[in-house]
Scaffold this motif. Structure first.
Motif, PDB file in Angstrom:
ATOM      1  N   ASP A   1     -14.464 -32.724  -2.302  1.00  0.00           N
ATOM      2  CA  ASP A   1     -14.728 -31.290  -2.158  1.00  0.00           C
ATOM      3  C   ASP A   1     -13.480 -30.441  -2.447  1.00  0.00           C
ATOM      4  O   ASP A   1     -13.483 -29.233  -2.227  1.00  0.00           O
ATOM      5  CB  ASP A   1     -15.266 -30.974  -0.750  1.00  0.00           C
ATOM      6  CG  ASP A   1     -14.302 -31.413   0.347  1.00  0.00           C
ATOM      7  OD1 ASP A   1     -13.224 -31.983   0.025  1.00  0.00           O
ATOM      8  OD2 ASP A   1     -14.613 -31.192   1.535  1.00  0.00           O
ATOM      9  N   GLY A   2     -12.436 -31.083  -2.920  1.00  0.00           N
ATOM     10  CA  GLY A   2     -11.191 -30.351  -3.220  1.00  0.00           C
ATOM     11  C   GLY A   2     -10.394 -30.011  -1.975  1.00  0.00           C
ATOM     12  O   GLY A   2      -9.369 -29.329  -2.050  1.00  0.00           O
ATOM     13  N   MET A   3     -10.849 -30.502  -0.808  1.00  0.00           N
ATOM     14  CA  MET A   3     -10.250 -30.066   0.468  1.00  0.00           C
ATOM     15  C   MET A   3      -9.262 -31.083   1.059  1.00  0.00           C
ATOM     16  O   MET A   3      -8.664 -30.824   2.099  1.00  0.00           O
ATOM     17  CB  MET A   3     -11.350 -29.815   1.513  1.00  0.00           C
ATOM     18  CG  MET A   3     -12.349 -28.727   1.183  1.00  0.00           C
ATOM     19  SD  MET A   3     -11.654 -27.084   1.269  1.00  0.00           S
ATOM     20  CE  MET A   3     -11.277 -26.948   3.002  1.00  0.00           C
ATOM     21  N   ASP A   4      -9.110 -32.234   0.408  1.00  0.00           N
ATOM     22  CA  ASP A   4      -8.304 -33.314   1.019  1.00  0.00           C
ATOM     23  C   ASP A   4      -6.927 -32.831   1.475  1.00  0.00           C
ATOM     24  O   ASP A   4      -6.460 -33.181   2.560  1.00  0.00           O
ATOM     25  CB  ASP A   4      -8.084 -34.462   0.018  1.00  0.00           C
ATOM     26  CG  ASP A   4      -9.327 -35.329  -0.137  1.00  0.00           C
ATOM     27  OD1 ASP A   4     -10.362 -34.988   0.456  1.00  0.00           O
ATOM     28  OD2 ASP A   4      -9.245 -36.330  -0.880  1.00  0.00           O
ATOM     29  N   PHE A   5      -6.270 -32.052   0.622  1.00  0.00           N
ATOM     30  CA  PHE A   5      -4.878 -31.730   0.930  1.00  0.00           C
ATOM     31  C   PHE A   5      -4.738 -30.582   1.931  1.00  0.00           C
ATOM     32  O   PHE A   5      -3.716 -30.470   2.590  1.00  0.00           O
ATOM     33  CB  PHE A   5      -4.087 -31.493  -0.360  1.00  0.00           C
ATOM     34  CG  PHE A   5      -3.977 -32.771  -1.145  1.00  0.00           C
ATOM     35  CD1 PHE A   5      -3.042 -33.732  -0.798  1.00  0.00           C
ATOM     36  CD2 PHE A   5      -4.870 -33.058  -2.172  1.00  0.00           C
ATOM     37  CE1 PHE A   5      -2.962 -34.942  -1.479  1.00  0.00           C
ATOM     38  CE2 PHE A   5      -4.807 -34.267  -2.859  1.00  0.00           C
ATOM     39  CZ  PHE A   5      -3.853 -35.210  -2.513  1.00  0.00           C
ATOM     40  N   TYR A   6      -5.763 -29.746   2.045  1.00  0.00           N
ATOM     41  CA  TYR A   6      -5.709 -28.729   3.112  1.00  0.00           C
ATOM     42  C   TYR A   6      -5.753 -29.424   4.469  1.00  0.00           C
ATOM     43  O   TYR A   6      -5.018 -29.089   5.381  1.00  0.00           O
ATOM     44  CB  TYR A   6      -6.868 -27.732   2.997  1.00  0.00           C
ATOM     45  CG  TYR A   6      -6.892 -26.990   1.683  1.00  0.00           C
ATOM     46  CD1 TYR A   6      -5.888 -26.088   1.362  1.00  0.00           C
ATOM     47  CD2 TYR A   6      -7.909 -27.202   0.761  1.00  0.00           C
ATOM     48  CE1 TYR A   6      -5.895 -25.416   0.155  1.00  0.00           C
ATOM     49  CE2 TYR A   6      -7.930 -26.530  -0.450  1.00  0.00           C
ATOM     50  CZ  TYR A   6      -6.915 -25.636  -0.742  1.00  0.00           C
ATOM     51  OH  TYR A   6      -6.922 -24.974  -1.932  1.00  0.00           O
ATOM     52  N   ARG A   7      -6.638 -30.438   4.564  1.00  0.00           N
ATOM     53  CA  ARG A   7      -6.722 -31.193   5.827  1.00  0.00           C
ATOM     54  C   ARG A   7      -5.391 -31.863   6.119  1.00  0.00           C
ATOM     55  O   ARG A   7      -4.880 -31.824   7.242  1.00  0.00           O
ATOM     56  CB  ARG A   7      -7.821 -32.260   5.752  1.00  0.00           C
ATOM     57  CG  ARG A   7      -9.214 -31.657   5.641  1.00  0.00           C
ATOM     58  CD  ARG A   7     -10.307 -32.736   5.719  1.00  0.00           C
ATOM     59  NE  ARG A   7     -11.542 -32.168   5.246  1.00  0.00           N
ATOM     60  CZ  ARG A   7     -12.026 -32.321   4.012  1.00  0.00           C
ATOM     61  NH1 ARG A   7     -11.403 -33.076   3.121  1.00  0.00           N
ATOM     62  NH2 ARG A   7     -13.153 -31.737   3.655  1.00  0.00           N
ATOM     63  N   LEU A   8      -4.824 -32.475   5.080  1.00  0.00           N
ATOM     64  CA  LEU A   8      -3.561 -33.191   5.253  1.00  0.00           C
ATOM     65  C   LEU A   8      -2.440 -32.225   5.672  1.00  0.00           C
ATOM     66  O   LEU A   8      -1.668 -32.523   6.585  1.00  0.00           O
ATOM     67  CB  LEU A   8      -3.190 -33.894   3.941  1.00  0.00           C
ATOM     68  CG  LEU A   8      -1.925 -34.724   3.985  1.00  0.00           C
ATOM     69  CD1 LEU A   8      -2.110 -35.935   4.907  1.00  0.00           C
ATOM     70  CD2 LEU A   8      -1.557 -35.222   2.576  1.00  0.00           C
ATOM     71  N   ILE A   9      -2.364 -31.092   5.014  1.00  0.00           N
ATOM     72  CA  ILE A   9      -1.282 -30.140   5.328  1.00  0.00           C
ATOM     73  C   ILE A   9      -1.380 -29.710   6.787  1.00  0.00           C
ATOM     74  O   ILE A   9      -0.381 -29.720   7.515  1.00  0.00           O
ATOM     75  CB  ILE A   9      -1.334 -28.913   4.382  1.00  0.00           C
ATOM     76  CG1 ILE A   9      -0.904 -29.334   2.970  1.00  0.00           C
ATOM     77  CG2 ILE A   9      -0.434 -27.780   4.877  1.00  0.00           C
ATOM     78  CD1 ILE A   9      -1.176 -28.297   1.907  1.00  0.00           C
TER      79      ILE A   9
ATOM     80  N   LEU B   1       5.662 -26.076  12.611  1.00  0.00           N
ATOM     81  CA  LEU B   1       5.551 -24.610  12.587  1.00  0.00           C
ATOM     82  C   LEU B   1       5.778 -24.034  13.984  1.00  0.00           C
ATOM     83  O   LEU B   1       5.249 -24.549  14.966  1.00  0.00           O
ATOM     84  CB  LEU B   1       4.129 -24.270  12.104  1.00  0.00           C
ATOM     85  CG  LEU B   1       3.853 -22.914  11.487  1.00  0.00           C
ATOM     86  CD1 LEU B   1       4.766 -22.626  10.303  1.00  0.00           C
ATOM     87  CD2 LEU B   1       2.389 -22.856  11.058  1.00  0.00           C
ATOM     88  N   LYS B   2       6.568 -22.952  14.038  1.00  0.00           N
ATOM     89  CA  LYS B   2       6.727 -22.244  15.317  1.00  0.00           C
ATOM     90  C   LYS B   2       5.389 -21.671  15.751  1.00  0.00           C
ATOM     91  O   LYS B   2       4.549 -21.373  14.905  1.00  0.00           O
ATOM     92  CB  LYS B   2       7.658 -21.044  15.124  1.00  0.00           C
ATOM     93  CG  LYS B   2       9.098 -21.366  14.919  1.00  0.00           C
ATOM     94  CD  LYS B   2       9.846 -20.046  14.680  1.00  0.00           C
ATOM     95  CE  LYS B   2      11.291 -20.296  14.322  1.00  0.00           C
ATOM     96  NZ  LYS B   2      11.932 -19.108  13.739  1.00  0.00           N
TER      97      LYS B   2
ATOM     98  N   SER C   1      -2.825 -31.268   9.279  1.00  0.00           N
ATOM     99  CA  SER C   1      -2.573 -32.327  10.261  1.00  0.00           C
ATOM    100  C   SER C   1      -1.120 -32.808  10.199  1.00  0.00           C
ATOM    101  O   SER C   1      -0.528 -33.160  11.210  1.00  0.00           O
ATOM    102  CB  SER C   1      -3.542 -33.493  10.062  1.00  0.00           C
ATOM    103  OG  SER C   1      -3.264 -34.108   8.829  1.00  0.00           O
ATOM    104  N   ASP C   2      -0.555 -32.795   9.000  1.00  0.00           N
ATOM    105  CA  ASP C   2       0.744 -33.425   8.768  1.00  0.00           C
ATOM    106  C   ASP C   2       1.927 -32.527   9.116  1.00  0.00           C
ATOM    107  O   ASP C   2       2.991 -32.999   9.504  1.00  0.00           O
ATOM    108  CB  ASP C   2       0.794 -33.734   7.257  1.00  0.00           C
ATOM    109  CG  ASP C   2       1.784 -34.795   6.916  1.00  0.00           C
ATOM    110  OD1 ASP C   2       2.003 -35.657   7.768  1.00  0.00           O
ATOM    111  OD2 ASP C   2       2.332 -34.754   5.800  1.00  0.00           O
TER     112      ASP C   2
ATOM    113  N   SER D   1      10.798 -30.172  15.290  1.00  0.00           N
ATOM    114  CA  SER D   1       9.460 -29.591  15.388  1.00  0.00           C
ATOM    115  C   SER D   1       9.555 -28.118  15.792  1.00  0.00           C
ATOM    116  O   SER D   1      10.586 -27.665  16.305  1.00  0.00           O
ATOM    117  CB  SER D   1       8.604 -30.381  16.381  1.00  0.00           C
ATOM    118  OG  SER D   1       9.237 -30.362  17.620  1.00  0.00           O
ATOM    119  N   GLU D   2       8.510 -27.400  15.517  1.00  0.00           N
ATOM    120  CA  GLU D   2       8.403 -25.959  15.833  1.00  0.00           C
ATOM    121  C   GLU D   2       9.617 -25.167  15.355  1.00  0.00           C
ATOM    122  O   GLU D   2      10.113 -24.282  16.037  1.00  0.00           O
ATOM    123  CB  GLU D   2       8.171 -25.758  17.335  1.00  0.00           C
ATOM    124  CG  GLU D   2       6.900 -26.466  17.795  1.00  0.00           C
ATOM    125  CD  GLU D   2       6.293 -25.890  19.062  1.00  0.00           C
ATOM    126  OE1 GLU D   2       6.855 -24.952  19.627  1.00  0.00           O
ATOM    127  OE2 GLU D   2       5.221 -26.388  19.451  1.00  0.00           O
ATOM    128  N   SER D   3      10.099 -25.504  14.136  1.00  0.00           N
ATOM    129  CA  SER D   3      11.288 -24.813  13.626  1.00  0.00           C
ATOM    130  C   SER D   3      10.997 -23.915  12.427  1.00  0.00           C
ATOM    131  O   SER D   3      11.873 -23.180  11.979  1.00  0.00           O
ATOM    132  CB  SER D   3      12.354 -25.839  13.233  1.00  0.00           C
ATOM    133  OG  SER D   3      11.826 -26.714  12.246  1.00  0.00           O
TER     134      SER D   3
END
Ligand code: GLN
Length: 276
Positions: free
Chosen positions: A209-217, A225-226, A219-220, A170-172
């Motif tokens: 709404d085309g937003m499903d994968f932004y939410r997933l990215i 991310l550092k 949260s997932d 994580s955080e890498s």
């Protein structure tokens, strides 16, 4: 005879509403025969079997199969990528995501990033080729798409600089970059036949709404991310732009930095930063 044949092929593509018919006939004919454009133009005549090989590709194109699938290549950021049925064709507008990443990371060493939904690998592999000793984690749910990504990794000798998995720690990561599926489901039927009837729906359909994968990215992957790391996302419409730039609902802990514009002057890419 040669010129006539060429004209007949051009007319067939024009009748199918293919805009760049004249150029496409030349590309398809050269591909069918494995010859250069120079040879195409200097050849006196073509045999019956050569004409039938060209005819076969023209028939595929007439049915609106994308040119890039037929010739198995797509240009992205000045390099060729292997593509075919089952993988999204790289778009030139997507090059703005690479430009955005280079604006932040050019000249920096050891950049580690994740390309979420890599498809052909065009974004991630271009970044590896542009950023010296960087390393990429490539995620792709479709096994068909993944096989093209692997071919492109091998083509550019990048085997030692990629992993097809989430990061180990994580955080890498310095960066998460993605062109996720973002077309609202109800709009899929309005797309060009080349896209709607041939490209993988799983690379296009972003839910209601085309937003499903932004939410997933968010949260997932955000735990990888550092602090101070960046997220670069392609977006498809102004609603998505407003939602992501206001960072409501799904991305606490981030600040919106700025947007980047594509060749049509549309805000095609957003840059966010994980707060310290
Ligand atoms: N830009 C693509 C198109 O025009 C869509 C890609 C996507 O959904 N990420 O069809």
């Amino acid at each position: 005879m040669r010129a006539n044949k060429h004209n007949i092929f051009v007319k067939r593509l024009e009748a199918a509403n293919i805009r760049n018919a004249e150029r496409e006939v030349i590309w398809l004919a050269c591909h069918a025969l494995g010859i250069s454009e120079a040879e195409f133009f200097t050849r006196e005549s073509f045999s019956h079997s050569e004409i039938s090989r060209i005819d076969e590709l023209i028939t595929r194109r007439e049915s609106h199969e994308p040119l890039q699938y037929i010739i198995s290549e797509a240009d992205f950021f000045g390099r060729d990528f292997r593509v075919g049925s089952g993988v999204l064709i790289p778009r030139h507008d997507t090059e703005v995501l690479v430009e955005a990443a280079l604006e932040i990371f050019r000249g920096k060493s050891g950049v580690k990033f994740l390309d979420w939904g890599t498809g052909s690998g065009c974004i991630g592999l271009t970044l590896l080729l542009e950023l010296g000793d960087s390393f990429a984690y490539l995620l792709e749910a479709s096994s068909a798409a993944m096989s093209y990504a692997r071919e492109n990794v091998a083509r550019y000798n990048l085997e030692s600089r990629v992993k097809f998995s989430y990061p180990e720690n994580s955080e890498s990561l310095d960066l998460i970059i993605s062109n996720p599926p973002y077309i609202p489901t109800r709009e899929i039927c309005e797309l060009m036949p080349e896209v709607r009837d041939f490209e993988p729906i799983s690379a296009l359909d972003g839910g209601v709404d085309g937003m499903d994968f932004y939410r997933l990215i968010f949260s997932d992957t955000c735990g990888f991310l550092k602090r101070g790391g960046y997220v670069i996302l392609e977006i498809g419409d102004l609603n998505q732009y407003h939602e992501i730039s206001s960072l409501q609902n799904f991305s606490n802990g981030f600040r919106f930095v700025r947007e980047f514009y594509d060749f049509g002057n549309f805000p095609r890419c957003v840059l966010c930063q994980k707060l310290l």
